[in-house]
Structure formats: C-alpha cells, structure tokens
Design an enzyme around this catalytic site. Sequence first.
Site, PDB file in Angstrom:
ATOM      1  N   HIS A 150       3.490  72.367   6.884  1.00  0.00           N
ATOM      2  CA  HIS A 150       2.388  72.459   7.808  1.00  0.00           C
ATOM      3  C   HIS A 150       2.620  73.492   8.812  1.00  0.00           C
ATOM      4  CE1 HIS A 150       0.704  68.048   7.467  1.00  0.00           C
ATOM      5  NE2 HIS A 150       1.687  68.193   6.741  1.00  0.00           N
TER       6      HIS A 150
ATOM      7  N   ASP B 174      -2.821  70.501  14.479  1.00  0.00           N
ATOM      8  CA  ASP B 174      -2.692  69.874  12.937  1.00  0.00           C
ATOM      9  C   ASP B 174      -3.805  68.530  12.918  1.00  0.00           C
ATOM     10  OD1 ASP B 174      -0.388  69.876  10.725  1.00  0.00           O
ATOM     11  OD2 ASP B 174      -1.610  68.323  10.796  1.00  0.00           O
TER      12      ASP B 174
ATOM     13  N   GLN C 266      10.475  81.968  -1.817  1.00  0.00           N
ATOM     14  CA  GLN C 266       9.277  81.686  -2.896  1.00  0.00           C
ATOM     15  C   GLN C 266       8.272  82.548  -3.072  1.00  0.00           C
ATOM     16  OE1 GLN C 266       8.500  77.445  -3.797  1.00  0.00           O
ATOM     17  NE2 GLN C 266       6.203  77.682  -3.489  1.00  0.00           N
TER      18      GLN C 266
ATOM     19  N   HIS D  57       6.254  70.592  -7.832  1.00  0.00           N
ATOM     20  CA  HIS D  57       5.767  69.246  -7.340  1.00  0.00           C
ATOM     21  C   HIS D  57       4.399  69.311  -6.756  1.00  0.00           C
ATOM     22  CE1 HIS D  57       6.293  71.336  -3.529  1.00  0.00           C
ATOM     23  NE2 HIS D  57       6.152  70.155  -2.855  1.00  0.00           N
TER      24      HIS D  57
ATOM     25  N   SER E  14       2.790  75.369  -2.221  1.00  0.00           N
ATOM     26  CA  SER E  14       3.287  75.794  -3.426  1.00  0.00           C
ATOM     27  C   SER E  14       1.945  76.093  -4.333  1.00  0.00           C
ATOM     28  CB  SER E  14       4.209  74.886  -4.008  1.00  0.00           C
ATOM     29  OG  SER E  14       5.281  74.935  -3.213  1.00  0.00           O
TER      30      SER E  14
ATOM     31  N   GLU F 233       0.173  79.276  -3.354  1.00  0.00           N
ATOM     32  CA  GLU F 233       0.989  80.093  -3.431  1.00  0.00           C
ATOM     33  C   GLU F 233       0.919  80.681  -4.926  1.00  0.00           C
ATOM     34  OE1 GLU F 233       4.543  79.078  -1.759  1.00  0.00           O
ATOM     35  OE2 GLU F 233       3.827  78.991   0.186  1.00  0.00           O
TER      36      GLU F 233
ATOM     37  N   ASP G  60      -0.279  64.159  -1.351  1.00  0.00           N
ATOM     38  CA  ASP G  60      -1.608  64.854  -2.317  1.00  0.00           C
ATOM     39  C   ASP G  60      -1.178  65.421  -3.528  1.00  0.00           C
ATOM     40  OD1 ASP G  60       0.204  66.704  -1.116  1.00  0.00           O
ATOM     41  OD2 ASP G  60      -1.426  67.927  -0.450  1.00  0.00           O
ATOM     42  N   GLN G  61       0.166  65.646  -3.771  1.00  0.00           N
ATOM     43  CA  GLN G  61       0.485  66.216  -5.062  1.00  0.00           C
ATOM     44  C   GLN G  61      -0.117  65.556  -6.340  1.00  0.00           C
ATOM     45  OE1 GLN G  61       4.785  65.604  -4.640  1.00  0.00           O
ATOM     46  NE2 GLN G  61       4.711  66.370  -2.516  1.00  0.00           N
TER      47      GLN G  61
END
Length: 465
Positions: free
Chosen positions: A27, A116, A340, A355, A360, A363, A379-380
């Site tokens: 976040h 947020d 990363q 995951h 990620s 990216e 949410d994955q």
Amino acid sequence: MTQMENNGESKAKKPNILLISLPYQGHISPMMQFAKRLSSKGARVTIITPFSANVISDNNSINIEYVSYDHEEGQVVLTVEDYMANIEKRASDKLVQVMEKQRSSCGRAFDVLVHDSLLPWGVDFGHEHGLRVAVFFTQPCAISAILYLVHRGVIKCPVEEGTDLSSFLPDEIPISHVKDLPYDLYHERYPGSVDMMGNQFLNVHNADWIFFNTFLGLEDEVVNWLSSKWKIMTIGPSVPSMFLDKRLADDRDYGLSLFKPEGEACIKWLDEKDTDSVVYVSFGSLANLVQDQMDEIAWGLLNSECNFLWVVRDTEKSKLSEKFIEESADRGLIVNWCPQLEVLAHDAVGSFMTHCGWNSTLEALSLGVPMMVLPQWTDQTTNAKYIVDVWKTGVRVKAHDKESITREDITKSVKDVMEGTKREELKTNALKLKEMAIEAMSEGGSSDKNIDDFISEIVNPTTST
Ligand code: UDP
C-alpha cells in the site's frame, strides 16, 4: 522550471497535498510513487507513512511524516474491527497534528487529502477539516468492482463452489469460476475481513476524486463499468519512473522498504548468468506458505534445472531443508529480500513465479516479464485469472488448488514459461503490455494526463466536473 510554471500557473497556487497510507508494503509503495509524480508536477507533497524502516532513497522534494499504528499497551485487538479502529484513531490524530504543524510553520493549509481506500472515514474527515478528498485504490478495477458488489449486497459471502456467477457479475468481468473471485469471498481468512474490504465503498460517492493504480489498455471494460458509477481516474502503473517513462531522474525504487534488500548480492549473482536463464520467485511481503508448498516449490525448481533467485523471508527460512540448500547452491540464490524491480529488469531474468500481489503483477507487466502464477489469498486469485486468461502473460502452476501443487507441476510450469512456443506467446503479450504501461505514464499518456488534470482541478476548482 516546473511543469506547473510551464503551464502558466502561478507559483502562489502550488497545490498542497497530504497523503496517508496503510501499514503494508503493497500500500505504501504505490502511494509513495504517486506522491513523487505529484511533486514532479509542481505540487507540495506531504505523505504520512506507517513505517520508517529502511529508507532506501531520500526524496527531498517530499515531506515524510511517520505515524505509529502500534497498539497502546494493554489494548486488546481481537477483531478486524478493533484493528481498523486503532488505525483510524492513530491516523486521524496524526493527520490533525500534521495539518496544525503545516498551518503554523508556513501559514498554509493543505488543499487535498489523498487516503488509502481502506481508510473510508478519510472522506468525511477531510471534508470536516476543509480539505477536498481523493480516494486511492491500490487494487485493480476488477477487484474493486467485485468488492463494490459485495458492499451493495449483490454478492453474498461465502460464495459456494459451483455458484453461477453470471447471475450477479456484470459481463465486463470475465470470471466464471468461484475460485477466481478474491479469495476471502469464498474462504474468509478472518471474521470481518470481507466487510472491511467492502467498506472501502462506504463513502466513495462523496469523494472529490477516485484514483486507481491501473492503466488504460489493461482492464478497460471494467474501468468503463466503474466509470458509469463514479468519475474515476487511472493513474498507474505506480512504479518508479526509471522502469517506465524515465522522466523522474534516478527514480529507481519506491524509497521505503519494510525489509532491507540484499541488492548487491542479487545483481552480482545475476550478472554472472546467461540472458533469460533465471526464474525469479517471490511471494511478496506477507504470504506464509505451508511446509508442503515450500517443499514442492523447492524441489520443483531444482528439478527444472534452471537458475533461480528465490526470496524467502527470514521468518520463512526454517521451511527450507538443509539438503535442498546444499543441492541448490550451484543454481539457486536465496535471499531475505531483493530490489525486485532491478531484478525483474535484469537481462538474466526470464520469468517470475509470483503470488500475484497487485504491485508485483504491475511490475512484471511494466517490465514485460512472463509469469507463473501461484496465488495465495485476497486479490491474488483474481489477478492470477487476468494474468493467465485475459492478458495471457502467464501460466498457472495449478488450477485453483494451491495446497495440492506438486514438484512436477512446478517443473512443468517453469519449462512452459522458459522454453518453446508457449514462452514466445507469453513474451510477445508481455512486451505489448509493457509498451502500454510506458505509454500511460509518458507525457500525455492516459495516466499522466489524469495526474495533470488532478493538479489543474486543485488549482482551478471550477474545472472539476
Ligand atoms: N518486493 C521487493 N523485494 C522482494 C519482494 C517484494 O521489493 O524481495 C516488493 C515488490 O516489488 C512489490 C511489493 O514488495 O512492490 C509487494 O507487493 P505486492 O502487492 O506484490 O504483494 P504483497 O506484499 O502486498 O502481498
């Protein structure tokens, strides 16, 4: 000369923006990045962040204020509601303090509060304090649309296996399998977590702006569906500029990290590897894999005979056997945390076992890296569905059953992503999305334009619709 001055705006009207995030890496990073974009366009920016650990790079143009969300001694936090109530109390106290400090130090009030979306009280709080308010969603539009339907009571949880989703999901969301919905909707991890996610929409209709960390070209149908409800703005991917449009000089990391990255060791190791020969493996900042999953991933990677760089946080390391560590020493590097983006951008990295956390995912899309998806929760599961079936930039390690993956599943998915025609197809699709991501954030791109519009609307409220 700043872009604002270029645009002919007077310096006195420099917008003064306050942002506040939740205490999670996934976040704080996108909000921090958004703050940098606002600052680069001439805004004064203050961000309240929930941790001060590992400032990787200083950004002098942004004023950073720290807030602790620790519980008071003796305070018992048993439920999700207690947990969020503590954050609300801590965050609102801090906001008041920062607003007072701002007024007394430079005689200027903030113009806008950006909060947020999981802090839904932020809308009323901001308005009561005379600020206009923007809600910032760190999740994709598809997730938001689904959670909005939960909030409205259209989707009743838990959703049972075999439910006909077409009876409540709009055509714009191409999901037909229950296990492609956000995980908690069919398997609530903590009592109250579904309500917490749905509550993001409590006050959205009263917000002055609604931002999503996504970009046009990625999920346009659902962006349009949400746009029919509220005026929304896509402002992503909220990824450091040097990996996209390169307009923010030296902007190569988010700036704040919960963990200390082992950057030098990773890059040195990757530099010695052939192009596209390494599988990068990470399950983000929060996931805890069960022992069986760790074993199967470990031996599956080893059996694939590819090089691999695996992020195993220190708290998870005891799940790796001595035998595996010994046998993988030639081909594997295991680190607690890595930079990363630098890793994904490295020529040696050919694929990403992920995951499917939203950051990620963005990216990997921004850098054109094919993925193997192994979603765990939140949410994955839905992001994984989009990666495999909508964007076609990844393969599933195993359909809908993370607990029963085998080392053979792992080895097969590594081979699919690293070799042959499947790889070519995934790579071609990934590179197309990379171009779109860069375009969105480049000058005049859809997200860049939305950020410009936000700034103009603060300076000239009459231009807001
Ligand atoms: N990340 C990193 N180094 C690592 C592993 C992850 O910098 O070794 C970063 C990654 O780039 C991403 C964030 O941590 O920005 C993880 O966010 P995501 O939304 O993917 O997952 P979460 O941690 O929220 O589950």
